[in-house]
Motif scaffolding. Structure first.
Motif, PDB file in Angstrom:
ATOM      1  N   GLY A  49       5.746  -8.275  52.475  1.00 65.57           N
ATOM      2  CA  GLY A  49       5.460  -8.431  50.958  1.00 65.57           C
ATOM      3  C   GLY A  49       4.045  -7.896  50.537  1.00 65.57           C
ATOM      4  N   CYS A  50       3.355  -7.866  51.486  1.00 65.40           N
ATOM      5  CA  CYS A  50       1.825  -7.317  51.328  1.00 65.40           C
ATOM      6  C   CYS A  50       1.355  -8.249  50.108  1.00 65.40           C
ATOM      7  CB  CYS A  50       1.900  -5.799  50.691  1.00 65.40           C
ATOM      8  SG  CYS A  50       2.354  -4.722  51.643  1.00 65.40           S
ATOM      9  N   GLU A  51       1.586  -8.594  49.169  1.00 65.87           N
ATOM     10  CA  GLU A  51       1.066  -9.489  48.117  1.00 65.87           C
ATOM     11  C   GLU A  51       2.136 -10.173  47.068  1.00 65.87           C
ATOM     12  OE1 GLU A  51      -2.977  -9.094  45.297  1.00 65.87           O
ATOM     13  OE2 GLU A  51      -2.363  -7.900  46.971  1.00 65.87           O
ATOM     14  N   ALA A  52       1.972 -11.166  46.556  1.00 63.40           N
ATOM     15  CA  ALA A  52       2.635 -11.851  45.521  1.00 63.40           C
ATOM     16  C   ALA A  52       2.266 -10.919  44.138  1.00 63.40           C
ATOM     17  CB  ALA A  52       2.409 -13.397  45.399  1.00 63.40           C
ATOM     18  N   VAL A  53       3.434 -10.462  43.813  1.00 63.20           N
ATOM     19  CA  VAL A  53       3.470  -9.632  42.612  1.00 63.20           C
ATOM     20  C   VAL A  53       4.626 -10.094  41.638  1.00 63.20           C
ATOM     21  CG1 VAL A  53       4.092  -7.133  41.843  1.00 63.20           C
ATOM     22  CG2 VAL A  53       2.875  -7.672  44.133  1.00 63.20           C
ATOM     23  N   ALA A  54       3.959 -10.341  40.454  1.00 64.50           N
ATOM     24  CA  ALA A  54       4.699 -10.985  39.338  1.00 64.50           C
ATOM     25  C   ALA A  54       5.770  -9.961  38.822  1.00 64.50           C
ATOM     26  CB  ALA A  54       3.980 -11.654  38.362  1.00 64.50           C
ATOM     27  N   VAL A  55       6.874 -10.291  38.270  1.00 63.08           N
ATOM     28  CA  VAL A  55       7.898  -9.628  37.638  1.00 63.08           C
ATOM     29  C   VAL A  55       7.918  -9.471  36.315  1.00 63.08           C
ATOM     30  CG1 VAL A  55       9.527  -9.952  39.538  1.00 63.08           C
ATOM     31  CG2 VAL A  55       9.594 -11.471  37.693  1.00 63.08           C
ATOM     32  N   ASN A  56       7.222 -10.342  35.631  1.00 58.95           N
ATOM     33  CA  ASN A  56       6.881 -10.198  34.117  1.00 58.95           C
ATOM     34  C   ASN A  56       5.641 -10.962  33.729  1.00 58.95           C
ATOM     35  OD1 ASN A  56       7.168 -13.058  33.792  1.00 58.95           O
ATOM     36  ND2 ASN A  56       9.358 -12.974  33.307  1.00 58.95           N
ATOM     37  N   PRO A  57       4.791 -10.664  32.808  1.00 57.70           N
ATOM     38  CA  PRO A  57       3.586 -11.305  32.504  1.00 57.70           C
ATOM     39  C   PRO A  57       3.517 -12.662  32.336  1.00 57.70           C
ATOM     40  CG  PRO A  57       3.939  -9.321  31.012  1.00 57.70           C
ATOM     41  CD  PRO A  57       5.240  -9.625  31.928  1.00 57.70           C
ATOM     42  N   GLN A  73      -3.535 -11.201  38.668  1.00 58.03           N
ATOM     43  CA  GLN A  73      -2.359 -11.019  39.785  1.00 58.03           C
ATOM     44  C   GLN A  73      -1.802  -9.639  39.381  1.00 58.03           C
ATOM     45  OE1 GLN A  73       0.707 -13.958  39.756  1.00 58.03           O
ATOM     46  NE2 GLN A  73       1.118 -13.441  41.826  1.00 58.03           N
ATOM     47  N   LEU A  74      -1.354  -9.118  40.646  1.00 65.73           N
ATOM     48  CA  LEU A  74      -0.482  -7.682  40.213  1.00 65.73           C
ATOM     49  C   LEU A  74       0.709  -8.045  39.371  1.00 65.73           C
ATOM     50  CD1 LEU A  74      -1.051  -5.840  43.789  1.00 65.73           C
ATOM     51  CD2 LEU A  74      -2.597  -5.904  41.595  1.00 65.73           C
ATOM     52  N   LEU A  75       1.246  -7.115  38.705  1.00 62.17           N
ATOM     53  CA  LEU A  75       2.287  -7.041  37.928  1.00 62.17           C
ATOM     54  C   LEU A  75       3.136  -5.689  38.139  1.00 62.17           C
ATOM     55  CD1 LEU A  75       3.958  -8.352  35.451  1.00 62.17           C
ATOM     56  CD2 LEU A  75       2.342  -7.083  34.296  1.00 62.17           C
ATOM     57  N   ILE A  76       4.375  -5.770  38.436  1.00 58.40           N
ATOM     58  CA  ILE A  76       5.261  -4.488  38.568  1.00 58.40           C
ATOM     59  C   ILE A  76       6.167  -4.412  37.303  1.00 58.40           C
ATOM     60  CG2 ILE A  76       7.000  -5.815  39.718  1.00 58.40           C
ATOM     61  CD1 ILE A  76       7.110  -2.725  41.497  1.00 58.40           C
ATOM     62  N   ASN A  77       5.646  -3.326  36.792  1.00 57.06           N
ATOM     63  CA  ASN A  77       6.431  -2.781  35.629  1.00 57.06           C
ATOM     64  C   ASN A  77       6.411  -1.377  35.387  1.00 57.06           C
ATOM     65  OD1 ASN A  77       3.993  -2.275  34.413  1.00 57.06           O
ATOM     66  ND2 ASN A  77       3.980  -4.042  33.416  1.00 57.06           N
ATOM     67  N   GLU A  78       7.009  -0.583  34.502  1.00 58.69           N
ATOM     68  CA  GLU A  78       7.124   0.694  34.571  1.00 58.69           C
ATOM     69  C   GLU A  78       5.872   1.355  34.373  1.00 58.69           C
ATOM     70  OE1 GLU A  78       9.593   2.891  34.773  1.00 58.69           O
ATOM     71  OE2 GLU A  78      11.543   2.064  34.594  1.00 58.69           O
ATOM     72  N   ALA A  79       5.110   0.726  33.508  1.00 58.61           N
ATOM     73  CA  ALA A  79       3.570   1.302  33.350  1.00 58.61           C
ATOM     74  C   ALA A  79       2.801   1.335  34.474  1.00 58.61           C
ATOM     75  CB  ALA A  79       2.959   0.520  32.110  1.00 58.61           C
ATOM     76  N   ASN A  80       3.196   0.462  35.521  1.00 56.49           N
ATOM     77  CA  ASN A  80       2.080   0.341  36.629  1.00 56.49           C
ATOM     78  C   ASN A  80       2.763   0.865  37.956  1.00 56.49           C
ATOM     79  OD1 ASN A  80       0.556  -1.419  35.041  1.00 56.49           O
ATOM     80  ND2 ASN A  80       0.969  -3.058  36.011  1.00 56.49           N
ATOM     81  N   LEU A  81       3.857   1.636  37.813  1.00 58.11           N
ATOM     82  CA  LEU A  81       4.701   1.942  38.850  1.00 58.11           C
ATOM     83  C   LEU A  81       4.049   3.263  39.479  1.00 58.11           C
ATOM     84  CD1 LEU A  81       7.311   2.481  40.746  1.00 58.11           C
ATOM     85  CD2 LEU A  81       8.170   4.033  38.875  1.00 58.11           C
ATOM     86  N   GLY A 103      -2.731  -5.849  35.442  1.00 57.04           N
ATOM     87  CA  GLY A 103      -1.715  -6.234  36.742  1.00 57.04           C
ATOM     88  C   GLY A 103      -1.677  -4.891  37.868  1.00 57.04           C
ATOM     89  N   LEU A 104      -2.983  -4.178  37.683  1.00 55.23           N
ATOM     90  CA  LEU A 104      -3.161  -2.927  38.506  1.00 55.23           C
ATOM     91  C   LEU A 104      -4.157  -3.277  39.579  1.00 55.23           C
ATOM     92  CD1 LEU A 104      -3.646  -0.337  35.649  1.00 55.23           C
ATOM     93  CD2 LEU A 104      -1.637  -0.476  37.447  1.00 55.23           C
ATOM     94  N   PRO A 105      -4.241  -2.649  40.853  1.00 58.53           N
ATOM     95  CA  PRO A 105      -5.030  -2.998  41.742  1.00 58.53           C
ATOM     96  C   PRO A 105      -6.193  -2.499  41.411  1.00 58.53           C
ATOM     97  CG  PRO A 105      -3.569  -1.167  42.451  1.00 58.53           C
ATOM     98  CD  PRO A 105      -3.177  -2.016  41.136  1.00 58.53           C
ATOM     99  N   THR A 106      -7.547  -3.271  42.058  1.00 57.79           N
ATOM    100  CA  THR A 106      -8.771  -2.753  42.142  1.00 57.79           C
ATOM    101  C   THR A 106      -9.110  -2.144  43.280  1.00 57.79           C
ATOM    102  OG1 THR A 106      -9.844  -4.925  42.789  1.00 57.79           O
ATOM    103  CG2 THR A 106      -9.286  -4.235  40.171  1.00 57.79           C
TER     104      THR A 106
END
Length: 482
Positions: free
Chosen positions: A98-106, A114-122, A75-78
């Motif tokens: 919103g720039c992009e649709a970012v999922a809140v969980n896997p 798709q991008l994923l926002i979580n602590e690991a990706n912050l 879920g990280l950007p390339t």
């Protein structure tokens, strides 16, 4: 198989304002239009807008969020993702919705990249945001009048979260048409109220992380058939999340309450303000409504015939939004999965679509007029409109007239900025549009991800033209008769 031929004149063939207006009159498409654009510095499109909170947004162009297909499996950007965001930053638009649709969980991802926002990706999201701000300041000198959000989403029944690319839907109720259309078995589980309570927590956490990364607002996505949108049509669901409008909005109101109690980042909503019964290919691949064995009552903002618009509940919902302190609403319609011609008017369908049953300009006019009705009803809200890309050369003329006539406060651009990222800047500076960069709605940016490839403008963007996927996509379309 022979290629399907367009049934309607191409916008590029309507080379003069007179011919464009004559065509609009012929098809009875009600669109405002400025035959002569105002000089740079005098156009309403370059005027700033002040939110009720006092935030200043520098002009009336907005970049709409699009679902990315080029992140990592984590879920990280390339580099492709970063390039797209860089283009948003230098577009000239001062509202990035919103720039992009970012999922809140896997499990809520619409695709495994798709991008994923979580602590690991912050930390990576912090860098992505800072790079965007830096690029904007480098070109325009300041970002003080730039307003940047992050769209938070869960894909619901359209979730394809894993690398096996199998659909793993999360549904709220048994849908009379979509279950069969997308092969959801009769024993497929429906999300419980407890499941939904946990999803609310995921959105609240995602909003807090977005704020920590630097974003100035979040969009809680309620459009295009994804989970937030499905709640609004859960008329036949039992329990606290279904039935009455108050219950169907409980998912959103619970998220907003949770955000206010924690990060308190401003919330916006992108809303499919009307929906229709799903369409399918009919004679000569032209879209026709799916057959339903009963009255169709699963369209929020629609009618029980499935082919009309009733905004009464939409107005009720927006009253709730105002009471919750939401300042911005972005209006769209339907879903690209089952009614693309009303959601994303285009002459050429994606691989899983159908030929438009109407001139796409009618779809553009429909969304602009619905947005106008909402703006007229809620003059104190900041309203963003969608569905402008199909206007092509005539986009500046319609956009300026819309904002001048208070039919919307901002003009939102989506796929147009994939091929022509600096179109807003060109318009604001009075430059003649570059014809070779104007999106012609070939739908390759949709067909590619539908078959498991990256999304981009393969016909017009040299960056994507030179990739091996361009040749693969061309071969696929040839073999499919597209």
């Amino acid at each position: 198989m022979a290629k399907a031929k367009p049934r309607f004149p191409r916008v590029a063939q309507l080379k003069t304002a007179e011919s464009f207006l004559q065509h609009l009159s012929k098809i009875k498409a009600d669109l405002p239009f400025n035959e002569t654009l105002n000089e740079p510095g005098q156009s309403v499109m370059g005027q700033s807008f002040e939110l009720k909170s006092g935030r200043i947004i520098g002009n009336r162009f907005c970049i709409l969020p699009m679902e990315g297909w080029d992140g990592t499996l984590e879920g990280l950007p390339t580099e492709m993702t970063k390039r797209r965001w860089h283009n948003f930053a230098i577009s000239g638009a001062k509202l990035l919705w919103g720039c992009e649709a970012v999922a809140v969980n896997p499990e809520g991802r619409a695709n495994p990249n798709q991008l994923l926002i979580n602590e690991a990706n912050l930390d990576t999201f912090k860098l992505l945001y800072n790079d965007l701000i830096g690029a904007h300041e480098s070109k325009f000198g300041t970002s003080s009048d730039l307003y940047v959000g992050l769209q938070l989403t869960h894909s619901g029944r359209f979730a394809i979260p894993d690398n096996d690319r199998k659909r793993k839907p999360k549904i709220l109720y048994r849908h009379s048409v979509l279950d069969k259309k997308f092969n959801i078995p009769e024993d497929h589980p429906v999300l419980t109220d407890a499941d939904i309570d946990r999803l609310v927590e995921d959105f609240v956490k995602g909003a807090a992380l977005a704020k920590e990364a630097g974003f100035q607002f979040v969009d809680i996505k309620h459009c295009h058939g994804y989970l937030g949108h499905e709640f609004l049509s859960a008329f036949n669901r039992d329990g606290k999340y279904g039935g009455s409008l108050e219950n169907r909005m409980r998912f959103l109101t619970s998220i907003v309450e949770g955000i206010k109690a924690t990060s308190n980042i401003p919330v916006a909503v992108r809303l499919s303000a009307f929906d229709w019964i799903p369409f399918t290919k009919g004679t000569n691949d032209i879209g026709v409504p799916e057959k339903s064995s009963r009255t169709y009552d699963e369209a929020f903002g629609g009618t029980d015939q499935g082919l009309g618009i009733d905004l009464s509940e939409v107005f009720e919902m927006i009253v709730y939004l105002e009471k919750m302190g939401i300042e911005m609403v972005c209006i769209t319609a339907g879903s690209p999965y089952y009614v693309p011609h009303i959601q994303r008017p285009a002459l050429f369908p994606p691989s899983d679509g159908y030929l438009p049953p109407e001139d796409p300009l009618l779809g553009v006019a429909r969304q602009i007029q619905v947005t106008h009705e909402i703006k007229r009803k809620f003059p104190n809200l900041a309203i963003v409109g969608s569905a402008y890309s199909y206007l092509q050369e005539w986009l500046p003329h319609v956009a300026e007239a819309v904002v001048e006539n208070h039919m919307a406060d901002f003009v939102g651009l989506g796929r147009m900025v994939l091929s022509y990222p600096d179109m807003p800047d060109d318009i604001l500076n009075g430059k003649t549009l570059t014809r070779g960069k104007i999106c012609r709605t070939f739908s390759d940016c949709t067909t590619a991800p539908r078959i498991g490839m990256i999304s981009g403008c393969f016909p017009l963007d040299p960056y994507y033209k030179g990739k091996p996927e361009a040749a693969q996509l061309k071969a696929f379309k040839k073999n499919s008769g597209l």
